[in-house]
Design a protein around this motif. Structure first.
Motif, PDB file in Angstrom:
ATOM      1  N   PRO A   1      41.155  32.296  30.947  1.00 26.84           N
ATOM      2  CA  PRO A   1      40.410  33.395  31.553  1.00 26.84           C
ATOM      3  C   PRO A   1      39.753  32.988  32.867  1.00 26.84           C
ATOM      4  O   PRO A   1      39.261  31.871  33.011  1.00 26.84           O
ATOM      5  N   VAL A   2      39.753  33.920  33.811  1.00 24.87           N
ATOM      6  CA  VAL A   2      39.053  33.738  35.087  1.00 24.87           C
ATOM      7  C   VAL A   2      37.757  34.532  35.014  1.00 24.87           C
ATOM      8  O   VAL A   2      37.754  35.710  34.636  1.00 24.87           O
ATOM      9  N   MET A   3      36.652  33.877  35.389  1.00 25.93           N
ATOM     10  CA  MET A   3      35.330  34.461  35.209  1.00 25.93           C
ATOM     11  C   MET A   3      34.618  34.658  36.546  1.00 25.93           C
ATOM     12  O   MET A   3      34.777  33.867  37.479  1.00 25.93           O
TER      13      MET A   3
ATOM     14  N   THR B   1      39.606  37.163  47.643  1.00 20.03           N
ATOM     15  CA  THR B   1      39.034  36.105  48.489  1.00 20.03           C
ATOM     16  C   THR B   1      37.666  35.650  47.982  1.00 20.03           C
ATOM     17  O   THR B   1      36.952  34.936  48.700  1.00 20.03           O
ATOM     18  N   ALA B   2      37.308  36.043  46.775  1.00 19.98           N
ATOM     19  CA  ALA B   2      35.972  35.715  46.257  1.00 19.98           C
ATOM     20  C   ALA B   2      35.812  34.210  46.088  1.00 19.98           C
ATOM     21  O   ALA B   2      36.727  33.514  45.627  1.00 19.98           O
ATOM     22  N   GLY B   3      34.644  33.720  46.431  1.00 16.26           N
ATOM     23  CA  GLY B   3      34.393  32.283  46.340  1.00 16.26           C
ATOM     24  C   GLY B   3      33.563  31.881  45.150  1.00 16.26           C
ATOM     25  O   GLY B   3      33.175  30.705  45.040  1.00 16.26           O
ATOM     26  N   ASP B   4      33.278  32.830  44.246  1.00 12.22           N
ATOM     27  CA  ASP B   4      32.411  32.518  43.105  1.00 12.22           C
ATOM     28  C   ASP B   4      33.122  32.637  41.768  1.00 12.22           C
ATOM     29  O   ASP B   4      32.493  32.877  40.738  1.00 12.22           O
ATOM     30  N   LEU B   5      34.443  32.472  41.769  1.00  9.40           N
ATOM     31  CA  LEU B   5      35.205  32.579  40.528  1.00  9.40           C
ATOM     32  C   LEU B   5      35.362  31.208  39.881  1.00  9.40           C
ATOM     33  O   LEU B   5      35.417  30.180  40.554  1.00  9.40           O
ATOM     34  N   LYS B   6      35.463  31.243  38.561  1.00  4.63           N
ATOM     35  CA  LYS B   6      35.693  30.015  37.791  1.00  4.63           C
ATOM     36  C   LYS B   6      36.743  30.281  36.720  1.00  4.63           C
ATOM     37  O   LYS B   6      36.928  31.417  36.285  1.00  4.63           O
TER      38      LYS B   6
ATOM     39  N   VAL C   1      41.950  24.378  41.969  1.00  5.84           N
ATOM     40  CA  VAL C   1      41.059  24.246  40.827  1.00  5.84           C
ATOM     41  C   VAL C   1      40.276  22.946  40.949  1.00  5.84           C
ATOM     42  O   VAL C   1      40.860  21.880  41.190  1.00  5.84           O
ATOM     43  N   ASP C   2      38.982  23.050  40.775  1.00  5.66           N
ATOM     44  CA  ASP C   2      38.138  21.850  40.738  1.00  5.66           C
ATOM     45  C   ASP C   2      38.272  21.236  39.349  1.00  5.66           C
ATOM     46  O   ASP C   2      37.378  21.325  38.512  1.00  5.66           O
ATOM     47  N   ALA C   3      39.420  20.613  39.117  1.00  2.00           N
ATOM     48  CA  ALA C   3      39.776  20.155  37.775  1.00  2.00           C
ATOM     49  C   ALA C   3      39.270  18.742  37.516  1.00  2.00           C
ATOM     50  O   ALA C   3      38.950  17.988  38.441  1.00  2.00           O
ATOM     51  N   GLY C   4      39.223  18.401  36.231  1.00  4.80           N
ATOM     52  CA  GLY C   4      38.911  17.042  35.828  1.00  4.80           C
ATOM     53  C   GLY C   4      40.193  16.324  35.462  1.00  4.80           C
ATOM     54  O   GLY C   4      41.008  15.993  36.332  1.00  4.80           O
ATOM     55  N   ASP C   5      40.401  16.097  34.159  1.00  4.57           N
ATOM     56  CA  ASP C   5      41.611  15.410  33.712  1.00  4.57           C
ATOM     57  C   ASP C   5      42.618  16.373  33.110  1.00  4.57           C
ATOM     58  O   ASP C   5      43.541  15.964  32.412  1.00  4.57           O
ATOM     59  N   ALA C   6      42.444  17.666  33.355  1.00  2.00           N
ATOM     60  CA  ALA C   6      43.358  18.673  32.821  1.00  2.00           C
ATOM     61  C   ALA C   6      43.622  19.721  33.880  1.00  2.00           C
ATOM     62  O   ALA C   6      42.756  20.032  34.711  1.00  2.00           O
TER      63      ALA C   6
ATOM     64  N   LEU D   1      37.055  27.807  41.225  1.00  6.39           N
ATOM     65  CA  LEU D   1      38.315  28.202  41.835  1.00  6.39           C
ATOM     66  C   LEU D   1      38.105  28.504  43.308  1.00  6.39           C
ATOM     67  O   LEU D   1      37.162  29.210  43.679  1.00  6.39           O
ATOM     68  N   THR D   2      38.995  27.990  44.150  1.00 10.44           N
ATOM     69  CA  THR D   2      38.963  28.281  45.582  1.00 10.44           C
ATOM     70  C   THR D   2      40.249  29.012  45.942  1.00 10.44           C
ATOM     71  O   THR D   2      41.347  28.455  45.804  1.00 10.44           O
ATOM     72  N   PRO D   3      40.156  30.272  46.377  1.00 10.80           N
ATOM     73  CA  PRO D   3      41.389  31.008  46.725  1.00 10.80           C
ATOM     74  C   PRO D   3      42.033  30.425  47.969  1.00 10.80           C
ATOM     75  O   PRO D   3      41.345  30.019  48.920  1.00 10.80           O
ATOM     76  N   LEU D   4      43.348  30.368  47.956  1.00 10.78           N
ATOM     77  CA  LEU D   4      44.103  29.826  49.078  1.00 10.78           C
ATOM     78  C   LEU D   4      44.844  30.961  49.768  1.00 10.78           C
ATOM     79  O   LEU D   4      45.631  31.672  49.130  1.00 10.78           O
ATOM     80  N   ALA D   5      44.604  31.129  51.052  1.00  9.27           N
ATOM     81  CA  ALA D   5      45.223  32.220  51.794  1.00  9.27           C
ATOM     82  C   ALA D   5      46.694  31.958  52.083  1.00  9.27           C
ATOM     83  O   ALA D   5      47.459  32.881  52.372  1.00  9.27           O
ATOM     84  N   ALA D   6      47.107  30.700  52.028  1.00  5.59           N
ATOM     85  CA  ALA D   6      48.496  30.335  52.306  1.00  5.59           C
ATOM     86  C   ALA D   6      48.871  29.163  51.409  1.00  5.59           C
ATOM     87  O   ALA D   6      48.016  28.520  50.802  1.00  5.59           O
ATOM     88  N   ALA D   7      50.157  28.900  51.329  1.00  7.76           N
ATOM     89  CA  ALA D   7      50.621  27.759  50.546  1.00  7.76           C
ATOM     90  C   ALA D   7      49.979  26.483  51.072  1.00  7.76           C
ATOM     91  O   ALA D   7      49.929  26.272  52.291  1.00  7.76           O
TER      92      ALA D   7
END
Length: 798
Positions: free
Chosen positions: A731-733, A766-771, A719-724, A781-787
Motif C-alpha cells: 500500500p502507498v500512504m 508529483t506529491a513528495g509526502d507519500l510512503k 524508494v528509501d529502502a533498507g534491506d528489502a 517515496l520520491t516520484p521520478l519525472a523520467a526514467a
C-alpha cells in the motif's frame, strides 16, 4: 425444462450456485443450472467450510474477503441462513521468513479492508486459551474469518437465484456439449437438450470430463483430503465464545472448534495421494472415500502437541473425500482457451471460501466485459496443454503438500519440471543458470558461478551481488540471454493489416521492417495484452507477446478475424530468441552477420531479415535492458548453433550470460512497464501513462473508452529502502490514508536506486509526502519525472 437459455451452468456445487446467484444480481436471469444429483452432492457437501481472509495475492484476497462479507448476510438477503460462525482466525509463524510474509500480507489486508493484527505469543492465549505456543514467534489474527455449513450456504444462494428468476434442474446429468454453426452451444442432458449463448463448466471434480467434450484438457487432479471430528470435550462445554480457526504450519493442519468438539484437518507434507485418475465415476454422489487415519498420524501427533486438548479427545468420525487441486494452488475462472462464450469455473481446492467471490467476479466479467480485479491469477489461459497429465499430477501433489508454506518471491518449486525448454537449457544449467518457470518454459533468472543455491526471501538475498555483476556486464560490455519463451505468432493475408489495426490500439508500421508496441483492449478500454508487431511485408506481420500470455494473445488475435482473409499461426515452439545487449553488442554481431553492411544500417526500433552463418534470422533492434541491443529470432532447431557462434565470438568482447533478475532490474531503471504487473485488465492505457501508444487516426476496440479521464495514474518512484525492495501489492500512504498500490519493484544496480511502480490518485503524481508500507515499515517515496537511467535513450540509439 425449456430448450433455450442465455446461460447454462453445469454443476451445482458452491461455484455453480454462486455464479447463478451473481449473474442474477447483475440482471442476467435467463439462466439455467443443471446438476446431475442434488445441489452440493459432489465435494461441496463434505467440505470443512472454513473461510479465511489471509492470502498472499491481492486479487485472491478480494475474493476471499467477499465471502466473509456475503455469507453472514445471506439469511437477510435470501431468507435462508448460511450457518455462519464468525469466530476469527489465527495463523502461526515459526520463522523470520514467515514473519515477513505476515508483514507483506498485512499490507494487502489494509487495502482489502479486513480486520487483522500480528500478535506476539503471550497474547495468543487471550483468543485461544488451549493453544501451546512453544516455538511460536507470532500469530496473524484475522477477526473477520469464520466457517459455514457448505450445504446451507449453497442452498441459500440457490434460493436467492431462483427468487430473481434463475432456474435449476436437479437429478439431470449433462451428457455432452456441442458447438453449433450458429455460434450457440448445445448442452445435451438426460431430461432434454438446451441451446444457449454461454456455457459454464462448474463441474467440480468432474470438470476435466466435461471439458473433454469440447476438446479441452485441464491441469487438475483430485487429491484425497481427510479431516477428523472429535467427541465433545468438557473443556469446551462452558466456553462463552467460539475458538478461532488455527492454521499451523508446524503440523500443516487447520484446527478449529466444531460444536463442543474439535475438527482437525492435516495436509500431509509427504505421501499425499490422488484419486480417480481415470475420472470420477458419474455414480459417485454424496459419497466419501475409505478413511486412512494411519497415514495422518505424524501430523496428528504434532496437532496434539500444539493443541493438547486434541490429545484427550475421542474420534467421532473421519471424513475423506476428493478435492480438486491445480498446479499453482489457484482455480480456473474465465474464458476457456480457443472457445467463444465457453467459461470455466472449477479446480478450487478451497471452494467454500472462494466460491462467493468467484461467482461475483465471473458475473462481472461476463456481463460487463471486465471485472474490477486483476484476473490473471485465475484466468484458465495461464495453463496450456503442457500442464496436463504427469505434470498436473506432480504439481497437484506438491501444491497440496505445501498448503501452509509461503511461496516466496522468486520461488518456483521443482515438481514436474522441466516441461518446455529451449535447446540451451542443459548447457546453461551446467553453466550455473537457475531457472524460473513461466507458462511451462524454463527461463534463466540468474547465473550462480560460486555453487550456492538461492535463499528465497522477501528481502535482498544471496543473488544480489551476482545480479549486480550481470547488470554491470551488460552496461559496460555485452551480455546474452535466452528469451525463447516469448509467445510468437505470424499474422498474414490480405486482411492482416486491417485486422491488426482493428484489434490493437497503436498504429501498425507503415513500412517493412517497422516495429510497433501495441495493446489489446477490452470494449471498456482495459488492457488485455501487450505485443510487439513487426511488419515483414504488407501482408505479413510477426507478433511477439509475453510467455505467460500465449493463449490469451492467441484468443485476442482471433477476436473478430475475418474468415479467409487472415491466417494466424502460433509459431512459439518453432522459433528461439537470443537477446544480445550492451554497448559492444553491435561490434560483436556485425562480425557474424553474412551481410554486415545491412546489419550496421539497422536503426533502433527497426527489424530486418539477416543471416548469421547461413542461419536465417529476424533481427529486431529492440530489447528490454535499456542498452543498445538486439533480439535474434531464429529457428529453434538452429538456436544452439547460433548461440555457440555468438559465444565463440564473444570471448573477445567479454560476453556475459545474464538472466531475468538482471533484466527486471534494468527495465525498472528505464521505466518500462510490465504486462501482468503494471499493465492489467484493471487499468487503461491512460492510467498506465501510456498515451503515446493510443492511435488518434483510427477506430479500434476500446477506442471510445480511451478518452475517459483516468481514475489513477502510474508513477515510478525511488524508494528509501533498507534491506528489502518492493515486490508489488504494497500500500502507498499519505499520512494514514491509502492512496495507491505498488505493482512491481526492485533494485536498479546501474543507478543504485530502489525503484517501484505504483498507481496513485492523479492529483498525487508529483506529491513528495507519500510512503510505502514495506514489510511493516513506512518508507519514503520520491516520484521520478523520467526514467532514472538514460532518459533520453541515447544509449539505445548508439
Amino acid at each position: 425444462m425449456r430448450d433455450h437459455s442465455r446461460v447454462v451452468v453445469i454443476g451445482g456445487g458452491m461455484f455453480g450456485v454462486s455464479i447463478l446467484y451473481h449473474l442474477a444480481l447483475e440482471g442476467w436471469t435467463d439462466t439455467l443450472l443443471i446438476e446431475k444429483g442434488e445441489l452440493t452432492s459432489g465435494s461441496t457437501w463434505h467440505a470443512a467450510g472454513q473461510c479465511p481472509n489471509f492470502v498472499g495475492s491481492l486479487s485472491m484476497a478480494h475474493i476471499h474477503h467477499y465471502a466473509t462479507r456475503l455469507y453472514p448476510e445471506l439469511g437477510e438477503r435470501t431468507g435462508q441462513t448460511a450457518g455462519w460462525h464468525g469466530c476469527g482466525g489465527l495463523r502461526l509463524a515459526y520463522s523470520e521468513i514467515e514473519l515477513d510474509w505476515f508483514r507483506h500480507v498485512a499490507g494487502i489486508a489494509r487495502q482489502v479492508g479486513y480486520e487483522h493484527e500480528i500478535i506476539p505469543p503471550d497474547e495468543i492465549a487471550r483468543h485461544h486459551p488451549f493453544l501451546n505456543t512453544d516455538g511460536v514467534l507470532a500469530a496473524f489474527r484475522t477477526m473477520n474469518d469464520g466457517h459455514v455449513d457448505p450445504t446451507s450456504t449453497a442452498n441459500a444462494m440457490a434460493s436467492g437465484a431462483r427468487a430473481l428468476g434463475a432456474r435449476i434442474s436437479r437429478r439431470n446429468r449433462v451428457t455432452g456439449i456441442e458447438r453449433l454453426p450458429s455460434g450457440e452451444w448445445l448442452v445435451r442432458a438426460e431430461h432434454g437438450d438446451v441451446h444457449c449463448e454461454h456455457v459454464i463448466n462448474a463441474a467440480g471434480s468432474y470438470c476435466d470430463q466435461v471439458a473433454a467434450w469440447v476438446g479441452l484438457e485441464l491441469p487438475m487432479v483430485n487429491m484425497v483430503h481427510q479431516y477428523l471430528v472429535t467427541e465433545p470435550l468438557k473443556a469446551l462445554e462452558n466456553l462463552d465464545f467460539e475458538l478461532p480457526v488455527v492454521r499451523d504450519p508446524r503440523s500443516d493442519s487447520y484446527l478449529r472448534q466444531e460444536q463442543k468438539g474439535l475438527l482437525i484437518g492435516p495436509y500431509e507434507t509427504e505421501g499425499a495421494e490422488t484419486c480417480f485418475a481415470d475420472g470420477v465415476p458419474w455414480s459417485f454422489d454424496q459419497e466419501l472415500l475409505e478413511p486412512d487415519i494411519d497415514r495422518l498420524m505424524p501430523w496428528l501427533e504434532r496437532c496434539g502437541e500444539r493443541l493438547p486438548l486434541f490429545a484427550e479427545a475421542g474420534i467421532r468420525r473421519v471424513v475423506a473425500g476428493p478435492i480438486t487441486h491445480l498446479p499453482d494452488g489457484g482455480f480456473l475462472l474465465g474464458p476457456a482457451p480457443g472457445l467463444v462464450n465457453h467459461w470455466l469455473a472449477c479446480g478450487s481446492s478451497i471452494g467454500i471460501s472462494q466460491g462467493a467471490g468467484a461467482g461475483r467476479y465471473l458475473a462481472q466479467w461476463m456481463v460487463h466485459g471486465d471485472c474490477e480485479i486483476d484476473t490473471a491469477p485465475f484466468d484458465p489461459r495461464r495453463f496450456g496443454p503442457w500442464s496436463c497429465g504427469d505434470y498436473a499430477r506432480a504439481k497437484g501433489i506438491e501444491e497440496y503438500q505445501h498448503m501452509y508454506a509461503p511461496v516466496l518471491p522468486g520461488e518456483h518449486r521443482p515438481a514436474g519440471r522441466p516441461v518446455r525448454t529451449s535447446p540451451l537449457y542443459r548447457k546453461l544449467t551446467e553453466r550455473g543458470a537457475h531457472h524460473t518457470e513461466i507458462f511451462g518454459w524454463e527461463r534463466p533468472t540468474w547465473f550462480d558461478h560460486d555453487g550456492y543455491r538461492e535463499e528465497w526471501s522477501f528481502r535482498r538475498n544471496n543473488t544480489f551481488t551476482a545480479v549486480a555483476a550481470e547488470c554491470r556486464a551488460v552496461m559496460e560490455g555485452v551480455g546474452v540471454m535466452d528469451m525463447s519463451s516469448f509467445a510468437k505468432f505470424m499474422v498474414q493475408g490480405e486482411g492482416a493489416r486491417a485486422h491488426l489495426e482493428h484489434i490493437l490500439a497503436n498504429d501498425m508500421p507503415e513500412r517493412d521492417g517497422g516495429i510497433a508496441l501495441a495493446h489489446f483492449l477490452s470494449g471498456n478500454g482495459r488492457i488485455l495484452g501487450e505485443v510487439t508487431v513487426t511488419r515483414l511485408a504488407a501482408d505479413r506481420y510477426y507478433v511477439l507477446g509475453g510467455a505467460g500470455s500465449e493463449l490469451r494473445d492467441l484468443d485476442n488475435l482471433h477476436n473478430g478475424a475475418p474468415e479467409g482473409g487472415v491466417h494466424i499461426e502460433n509459431i512459439t515452439d518453432g522459433f528461439g530468441v537470443l537477446v544480445v545487449a550492451g554497448p559492444r553488442s553491435r561490434d560483436l554481431l556485425q562480425g557474424l552477420c553474412d551481410d554486415p553492411d545491412s546489419f550496421l544500417a539497422l536503426r533502433w526500433r527497426r527489424a530486418a531479415k539477416l543471416s548469421f552463418g547461413s542461419i536465417a534470422t529476424i533481427v529486431l533492434r529492440i530489447n528490454y535492458t535499456g542498452e543498445s541491443g538486439y533480439e535474434l529470432h531464429a529457428p529453434m532447431a538452429e538456436l544452439a548453433t547460433l548461440h555457440a557462434m555468438i559465444e565463440q565470438a564473444g570471448m573477445t568482447f567479454g560476453l556475459t550470460d545474464f538472466g531475468a533478475y538482471a533484466m527486471n532490474a534494468m527495465r525498472l531503471e528505464k521505466a518500462y512497464r510490465g504486462y501482468g504487473s503494471e499493465l492489467t485488465n484493471e487499468v487503461t492505457l491512460r492510467e498506465a501513462a501510456m498515451e503515446r501508444f493510443i492511435s488518434s487516426r483510427k477506430p479500434f476496440i476500446g477506442s471510445e473508452a480511451t478518452r475517459e479521464e483516468p481514475r489513477f495514474r502510474l508513477v515510478l518512484f525511488e524508494v528509501d529502502a533498507g534491506d528489502a525492495d518492493c515486490v508489488g501489492s504494497e500500500p502507498v500512504m499519505q499520512d494514514a490514508r491509502i492512496v495507491g498500490v505498488t505493482t512491481s519493484g526492485g533494485y536498479g544496480h546501474r543507478t543504485g536506486k530502489s525503484l517501484a511502480f505504483a498507481f496513485v490518485d492523479p492529483a498525487l503524481e508529483t506529491a513528495g509526502d507519500l510512503k510505502v508500507v514495506l514489510l511493516g515499515e513506512h518508507r519514503r517515496l520520491t516520484p521520478l519525472a523520467a526514467a532514472p537511467y538514460d532518459p533520453g535513450n541515447e544509449r539505445l540509439r548508439a
